[in-house]
Enzyme design. Structure first.
Site, mmCIF file in Angstrom:
data_model
loop_
_atom_site.group_PDB
_atom_site.id
_atom_site.type_symbol
_atom_site.label_atom_id
_atom_site.label_comp_id
_atom_site.label_asym_id
_atom_site.label_seq_id
_atom_site.Cartn_x
_atom_site.Cartn_y
_atom_site.Cartn_z
ATOM 1 N N LYS A 42 -2.958 16.011 17.212
ATOM 2 C CA LYS A 42 -3.544 14.713 17.582
ATOM 3 C C LYS A 42 -2.625 13.579 17.093
ATOM 4 O O LYS A 42 -1.693 13.837 16.321
ATOM 5 C CB LYS A 42 -4.928 14.585 16.956
ATOM 6 C CG LYS A 42 -4.889 14.547 15.433
ATOM 7 C CD LYS A 42 -6.270 14.661 14.813
ATOM 8 C CE LYS A 42 -6.159 14.622 13.302
ATOM 9 N NZ LYS A 42 -7.377 15.089 12.639
ATOM 10 N N ARG A 140 -19.596 12.577 9.922
ATOM 11 C CA ARG A 140 -18.841 12.103 11.080
ATOM 12 C C ARG A 140 -19.411 12.870 12.263
ATOM 13 O O ARG A 140 -20.620 12.881 12.458
ATOM 14 C CB ARG A 140 -17.340 12.342 10.815
ATOM 15 C CG ARG A 140 -16.420 11.510 11.649
ATOM 16 C CD ARG A 140 -14.962 11.624 11.202
ATOM 17 N NE ARG A 140 -14.376 12.928 11.447
ATOM 18 C CZ ARG A 140 -13.093 13.234 11.247
ATOM 19 N NH1 ARG A 140 -12.263 12.317 10.786
ATOM 20 N NH2 ARG A 140 -12.621 14.428 11.493
ATOM 21 N N TYR A 271 9.054 -16.022 5.884
ATOM 22 C CA TYR A 271 7.861 -16.853 6.087
ATOM 23 C C TYR A 271 7.109 -17.083 4.783
ATOM 24 O O TYR A 271 6.915 -16.158 3.997
ATOM 25 C CB TYR A 271 6.907 -16.152 7.060
ATOM 26 C CG TYR A 271 7.404 -16.113 8.480
ATOM 27 C CD1 TYR A 271 7.655 -17.277 9.187
ATOM 28 C CD2 TYR A 271 7.600 -14.894 9.121
ATOM 29 C CE1 TYR A 271 8.106 -17.230 10.506
ATOM 30 C CE2 TYR A 271 8.037 -14.833 10.438
ATOM 31 C CZ TYR A 271 8.296 -16.013 11.126
ATOM 32 O OH TYR A 271 8.736 -15.960 12.415
ATOM 33 N N MET A 319 7.827 -9.769 12.190
ATOM 34 C CA MET A 319 7.484 -8.873 13.300
ATOM 35 C C MET A 319 8.619 -7.882 13.580
ATOM 36 O O MET A 319 8.380 -6.697 13.774
ATOM 37 C CB MET A 319 7.171 -9.690 14.558
ATOM 38 C CG MET A 319 6.635 -8.833 15.689
ATOM 39 S SD MET A 319 6.285 -9.753 17.186
ATOM 40 C CE MET A 319 4.867 -10.723 16.721
HETATM 41 C C1 LIG Z 1 -7.244 16.062 11.720
HETATM 42 C C2 LIG Z 1 -8.123 17.226 11.608
HETATM 43 C C3 LIG Z 1 -7.712 18.393 10.971
HETATM 44 C C4 LIG Z 1 -6.401 18.493 10.231
HETATM 45 O O1 LIG Z 1 -6.479 17.721 9.047
HETATM 46 P P1 LIG Z 1 -5.246 17.644 8.036
HETATM 47 O O2 LIG Z 1 -5.801 17.001 6.834
HETATM 48 O O3 LIG Z 1 -4.210 16.822 8.707
HETATM 49 O O4 LIG Z 1 -4.803 19.045 7.831
HETATM 50 C C5 LIG Z 1 -8.546 19.486 11.017
HETATM 51 N N1 LIG Z 1 -9.746 19.408 11.634
HETATM 52 C C6 LIG Z 1 -10.194 18.283 12.232
HETATM 53 C C7 LIG Z 1 -11.517 18.262 12.880
HETATM 54 C C8 LIG Z 1 -9.404 17.158 12.226
HETATM 55 O O5 LIG Z 1 -9.851 16.031 12.802
#
Ligand SMILES: *Cc1c(COP(=O)(O)O)cnc(C)c1O
Length: 379
Positions: A42, A140, A271, A319
């Site tokens: 991801k 979550r 700045y 920037m």
């Molecule tokens: C991002 C994620 C992982 C991996 O987490 P790391 O701490 O990067 O190893 C595993 N499971 C879920 C559901 C995640 O969102």
């Protein structure tokens, strides 16, 4: 569209493909016999490029991948990645067909999603493997642990869907001493038991932190992200040690000096003049700023490497530009390489160093730098 491939930016994110494969093999060696390690790609591979990273992991033996969104899963499949691709954060109802056309694995946490997948499967005269997400303390995504039995029965009652796995996520496994990790794991085990004795249900909860610190929680699959990119989830560099080996950072970030100048004592820099020189000061101007994912909060805090020496950022990060102090570094010229992340000579700046200065974590920093700059892949 004009081909701009020979028109490079000064700023380059270098991604070491060999290190990606090395980390995958190293972490895989921690898996119990026959247990797979899913590679999380991801966030465009935590800034390293989703497709290139997935290809490197696949070469190292990876057959299971994880993405956040459906769109990422489709892109990964289009790029020729084989094996299972888990989509972790659900889907918008009118996109459901992509799970079937791209052969993706849904992680579900609502009866609506389950029913829509089941109905779509029936329309297509097929079935689909789904994984149920349960919330064991992250607060979550996921159904409540007490609802797992009910969801399992719902899935069982629908002909188009097959419960292939139960998924959860640890909030504090990066901390070896965390009490919540063992508690979450017990909750997960109990929730999984509510499903009954189905043999083919894959239980998985272990992120990088759990794979490194709580290997007893690996269950039927590990799901690693950050460790595959060379960093432990904690900020302790010792946590990067795996057996007698070490995770290898994959990304470095370099630029070139675009101007060198000397200013008198008492000169305000950048700045807001948040830095005023106390002595005659030699500056190198670097074409890197927050637009390149280099955090503005590194103003008067960060360091870079030039000629193998550390140079401090003076004044605010703009920037597209920032200024560093090279008063003590001889012979710096326009065009010289500056390393913002990585090694030069004997010195190294890690993502944890920069994240520490910026008050964030390596995860965010890697995404910011990697996803805002030209990436160059090296073997
Ligand atoms: C991002 C994620 C992982 C991996 O987490 P790391 O701490 O990067 O190893 C595993 N499971 C879920 C559901 C995640 O969102």
């Amino acid at each position: 569209m004009k081909d701009l491939s020979d028109l490079q930016s000064y700023n380059r994110v270098l991604v070491d493909i060999t290190a990606l494969a090395y980390n995958y093999r190293l972490l895989s060696s921690l898996m119990p016999e026959g247990i797979e390690l899913l590679a999380m790609v991801k966030g465009d591979g935590y800034g390293h490029g989703m497709i290139e990273s997935a290809k490197a992991f696949a070469k190292a033996g990876c057959v299971t991948f994880g993405v956040a969104e459906l769109r990422e899963g489709v892109l990964l499949r289009e790029a020729g990645i084989e094996g299972a691709i888990f989509v972790m954060v659900g889907f918008i109802p009118d996109q459901v067909s992509h799970y079937f056309t791209s052969c993706l694995t849904p992680v579900v946490f609502s009866s609506e999603a389950i029913e829509l997948l089941a109905q779509t499967a029936l329309e297509r005269d097929t079935t689909i493997d789904i994984h149920l997400k349960v919330d064991c303390g992250m607060s979550r995504l996921g159904v409540q642990p007490s609802e797992v039995g009910r969801f399992a029965r719902l899935i069982e009652s629908l002909p188009g869907v097959h419960l292939a796995g139960v998924v959860s996520h640890f909030p504090e496994s990066d901390n070896v001493k965390s009490e919540s990790t063992n508690k979450a794991y017990r909750t997960f085990e109990t929730a999984c038991q509510a499903i009954g004795g189905q043999v083919h249900v894959l239980n998985h909860i272990a992120n990088s932190g759990a794979v490194l610190n709580f290997p007893e929680t690996i269950c039927d699959m590990g799901r690693a992200g950050i460790a595959l990119y060379g960093y432990p989830p904690s900020t302790d560099p010792e946590d990067a040690v795996v057996g007698n080996k070490r995770l290898r950072p994959v990304m470095s970030f370099t630029t070139r000096v675009v101007m060198v100048k000397t200013v008198a004592a008492g000169t305000g820099i950048s700045y807001g003049h948040t830095f005023v020189t106390e002595r005659e000061t030699k500056l190198a101007v670097l074409p890197v700023g927050y637009e390149d994912g280099y955090p503005r909060c590194l103003s008067n805090r960060g360091e870079v490497l030039i000629k193998g020496k550390r140079a401090s950022i003076l004044g605010r990060v703009c920037m597209n530009l920032c200024m560093v102090d090279i008063t003590e570094i001889d012979g710096v010229e326009v065009g010289d390489e500056a390393v913002l992340l990585g090694s030069q000579g004997q010195e190294t700046i890690t993502a944890d160093d920069i994240a520490g200065w910026a008050g964030t974590i390596s995860y965010e920093l890697l995404c910011m730098l990697g996803n805002n700059n030209q990436r160059v892949y090296t073997e």
